[in-house]
Motif scaffolding. Structure first.
Motif, short mmCIF file in Angstrom:
data_model
loop_
_atom_site.label_atom_id
_atom_site.label_comp_id
_atom_site.label_asym_id
_atom_site.label_seq_id
_atom_site.Cartn_x
_atom_site.Cartn_y
_atom_site.Cartn_z
N PHE A 200 0.97 -1.23 0.09
CA PHE A 200 0.03 0.02 -0.15
C PHE A 200 0.87 1.22 0.03
N ILE A 201 0.42 2.37 -0.75
CA ILE A 201 1.12 3.78 -0.60
C ILE A 201 0.03 4.57 0.14
N PRO A 202 0.55 5.40 1.20
CA PRO A 202 -0.39 6.25 1.62
C PRO A 202 -0.62 7.41 0.69
N SER B 267 1.59 11.15 11.23
CA SER B 267 0.09 10.95 10.67
C SER B 267 0.11 10.55 9.32
N TYR B 268 -1.01 9.82 8.89
CA TYR B 268 -1.32 9.32 7.58
C TYR B 268 -2.66 10.10 7.14
N TYR C 246 -5.84 10.57 9.23
CA TYR C 246 -7.05 11.37 8.63
C TYR C 246 -7.62 10.87 7.40
N LEU C 247 -8.93 11.02 7.34
CA LEU C 247 -9.67 10.61 6.09
C LEU C 247 -10.45 11.87 5.47
N ALA C 248 -9.65 12.23 4.44
CA ALA C 248 -10.28 13.48 3.56
C ALA C 248 -11.45 12.97 2.57
N VAL C 249 -12.67 13.55 2.88
CA VAL C 249 -13.87 12.84 2.28
C VAL C 249 -14.24 13.95 1.23
#
Length: 129
Positions: A56-58, A69-70, A102-105
């Motif tokens: 996987f690549i963040p 942080s990711y 952090y999930l940027a939606v």
């Protein structure tokens, strides 16, 4: 943009990653920023397991006060299982390094992201972009 598991499947837009960088990462004061986008150093690849070459690549990584942080774009995908695996892995790594996931939606993907977070044990902070 390098391709890992899910990178192609989700059709991640370089513009969305730049928006993530501008609206969240730099505003929160992160440094040592790495992003899977043109003009940035690519984050370290995270192997799925010892027995496989898949990784996987963040989307983005950053540090503040020595805490890593990711940052991921929270987008709908048909490969839900892989997405959950990636988010759980990044959430665990962030916790281990005293950081956060952090999930940027983007618009139109919030219900999907919230459903995944409700169904699986993933510690993440959701941010609208």
């Amino acid at each position: 943009m390098e391709n890992g598991i899910l990178t192609d499947a989700q059709q991640k837009d370089a513009e969305l990653i730049k928006t993530l960088l501008e609206k969240i990462v730099t505003k929160k004061g992160f440094d040592n920023i790495k992003a899977n986008a043109e003009g940035y150093e690519t984050p370290a690849k995270i192997r799925r397991s010892k027995d496989t070459e898949e990784y996987f690549i963040p989307d983005v990584t950053g540090e503040v006060n020595g805490r890593k942080s990711y940052f991921e774009l929270g987008m709908k995908t048909d490969d839900e299982r892989e997405l959950v695996t990636k988010w759980r892995l990044l959430s665990s790594l962030a916790a281990y390094k005293h950081g956060k996931l952090y999930l940027a939606v983007p618009r139109g993907h919030m219900a999907f992201t919230n459903r995944i977070l409700a169904d699986y044990p993933i510690q993440a902070e959701v941010v609208k972009i």
